[in-house]
Design an enzyme around this catalytic site. Structure first.
Site, short mmCIF file in Angstrom:
data_model
loop_
_atom_site.label_atom_id
_atom_site.label_comp_id
_atom_site.label_asym_id
_atom_site.label_seq_id
_atom_site.Cartn_x
_atom_site.Cartn_y
_atom_site.Cartn_z
N ARG A 14 0.87 -1.19 0.00
CA ARG A 14 0.00 0.00 0.00
C ARG A 14 0.90 1.23 0.00
NH1 ARG A 14 -5.08 1.85 3.73
NH2 ARG A 14 -6.06 0.42 2.28
N HIS A 56 -7.55 0.74 -6.14
CA HIS A 56 -7.73 -0.03 -4.90
C HIS A 56 -8.43 -1.35 -5.26
CE1 HIS A 56 -7.91 -0.91 -0.78
NE2 HIS A 56 -8.81 -0.05 -0.35
N GLN A 116 -10.33 -3.88 -2.79
CA GLN A 116 -11.63 -3.33 -2.36
C GLN A 116 -12.72 -3.70 -3.37
OE1 GLN A 116 -12.15 -0.84 0.47
NE2 GLN A 116 -14.26 -1.44 0.04
N ASP A 173 -16.79 8.25 -1.03
CA ASP A 173 -15.51 8.06 -0.34
C ASP A 173 -15.13 9.41 0.28
OD1 ASP A 173 -12.94 7.19 0.40
OD2 ASP A 173 -12.10 7.38 -1.61
N CYS A 230 -16.16 2.72 1.08
CA CYS A 230 -15.03 1.83 1.39
C CYS A 230 -14.60 1.96 2.85
CB CYS A 230 -13.87 2.14 0.45
SG CYS A 230 -13.40 3.88 0.45
N ARG A 234 -14.06 -7.51 2.88
CA ARG A 234 -12.65 -7.27 2.55
C ARG A 234 -11.81 -8.49 2.92
NH1 ARG A 234 -10.43 -2.51 2.30
NH2 ARG A 234 -8.91 -3.68 1.11
N1 NVA Z 1 -9.56 7.48 -1.28
C1 NVA Z 1 -9.25 6.94 0.02
C2 NVA Z 1 -9.58 5.49 0.09
C3 NVA Z 1 -9.36 4.86 1.44
C4 NVA Z 1 -9.68 3.40 1.47
C5 NVA Z 1 -7.78 7.19 0.32
O1 NVA Z 1 -6.95 6.97 -0.57
O2 NVA Z 1 -7.47 7.64 1.41
N1 CP Z 2 -11.20 0.62 2.84
C1 CP Z 2 -9.94 0.52 3.25
O1 CP Z 2 -9.02 0.26 2.46
O2 CP Z 2 -9.76 0.73 4.56
P1 CP Z 2 -8.35 0.87 5.32
O3 CP Z 2 -7.72 2.15 4.83
O4 CP Z 2 -8.70 0.90 6.77
O5 CP Z 2 -7.50 -0.30 4.96
#
Ligand code: NVA
Ligand code: CP
Length: 329
Positions: free
Chosen positions: A107, A134, A137, A230, A271, A316
């Site tokens: 990540r 992502h 997800q 989101d 998400c 998830r």
């Molecule tokens: N768009 C958000 C998604 C989190 C799961 C981020 O990148 O922070």
């Molecule tokens: N939706 C998601 O990816 O959550 P986290 O950032 O908590 O992993």
């Protein structure tokens, strides 16, 4: 279907049949877990590395629980605990970790980083979120929609908010691949990248999906089956963008009025994490600066009967288990 040895970096790399296979497998592994069928012998003795350059609750816990359920050992590298990128190149890191681990989750920031990691690792690499995509997800989300709405094909999903970032991009690609209709409903400054839209429209021609971009909430919400949003400011973005995001996205908040315009049995998805009340430090900070108690979704919708966000969060784990199982077994 044989996905052994494959990377899981973005759904553009997968065929509709492969994506559907992963959704089916997620459902199967979920049923096994619910029925108390142990799978700890399946991948016993394997080791995986989890690299997180951004924070996480769901993704990290899903990888850890799923790995343990499959009999694997996990090593977690947090944003400050590795040399990656600062003292050691991605290519070198990949070649080191590839010698020790059977699979690597990453990540972080740019998609090119996870692509580079995968190019050199020699073991499956799973994208746990980048700025652009992502994909884990997506398997969870599609499983969740299927559980609540039956078939995916022909269903209309409307995404509100930052449609040019990881969630918007991934949902557009996934809908195109699976023959679902996708509408990005947002301020046009946040419409997705033109090239990606073009690619998705080409895929959509084959699958019968319809991809639309609009600024008009009423036409977007009309007969929507899924309303999705989101956070307005994503991980890694500076605090200074809050004002411009609030200005741009407040008309696209998912509230009761929007829900009432959608189809009667439409569901709400997110998400997570979500800003729907003042029970978070950032939520309170935004409230003090801008006077807003709820941001991308109102508490009423988030806590209401159409919200399936916690089913989505649970899925998830089952879907990440399926992705690891399919690529390692
Ligand atoms: N768009 C958000 C998604 C989190 C799961 C981020 O990148 O922070
Ligand atoms: N939706 C998601 O990816 O959550 P986290 O950032 O908590 O992993």
């Amino acid at each position: 279907m044989n996905l052994k040895g494959r990377n899981f970096l973005k759904l553009l790399d997968y065929t509709p049949e492969e994506i559907n296979y992963l959704i089916d497998l997620s459902a199967e592994l979920k049923a096994k877990k619910k029925n108390g069928i142990l799978m700890t012998k399946e991948l016993e003795g394997k080791n995986i590395a989890l690299i997180f350059e951004k924070t996480s609750t769901r993704t990290r816990c899903s990888f850890e629980v799923a790995a343990h359920d499959l009999g694997m050992q996990v090593t977690y590298l947090d944003p400050s605990a590795s040399q990656i990128g600062r003292k050691e190149s991605i290519a070198d890191t990949a070649r080191v970790l590839g010698r020790m681990f059977d699979g690597i989750e990453y990540r972080g920031y740019g998609q090119e980083i996870v692509e580079e990691l995968a190019k050199h690792a020699g073991v499956p690499v799973w994208n746990g979120l980048t700025n652009e995509f992502h994909p884990t997800q997506m398997i969870a989300d599609m499983l969740t929609i299927r559980e609540h709405k039956g078939d995916l094909e022909g269903k209309k999903l409307v995404y509100f908010g930052d449609a040019r970032y990881n969630m918007g991009n991934s949902l557009m690609v996934t809908c195109a691949k699976l023959g679902m209709n996708y509408t990005a409903c947002t301020n046009r400054a946040y419409f997705p990248d033109k090239e990606l839209v073009k690619t998705c429209k080409t895929i959509a021609e084959e699958t019968g999906s319809v991809i639309e971009l609009t600024e008009d909430v009423k036409t977007a919400a009309a007969d929507a089956d899924v309303l999705y949003t989101d956070v307005w400011v994503s991980m890694g973005e500076p605090e200074s963008v809050w004002k411009e995001r609030i200005d741009a996205f407040l008309p696209y908040q998912v509230n009761k009025e929007v829900l009432d315009q959608a189809s009667k049995d439409c569901v709400f998805m997110h998400c997570l994490p979500a800003f729907h009340d003042l029970k978070t430090a950032i939520g309170r900070d935004v409230y003090e600066k801008f006077g807003l108690k709820e941001l991308e979704v109102t508490d009423e919708v988030f806590e209401g009967p159409r919200s399936i966000v916690f089913d989505e969060a649970e899925n998830r784990m089952h879907s990440i288990k399926a992705i690891m199982y399919a690529t390692l077994k």
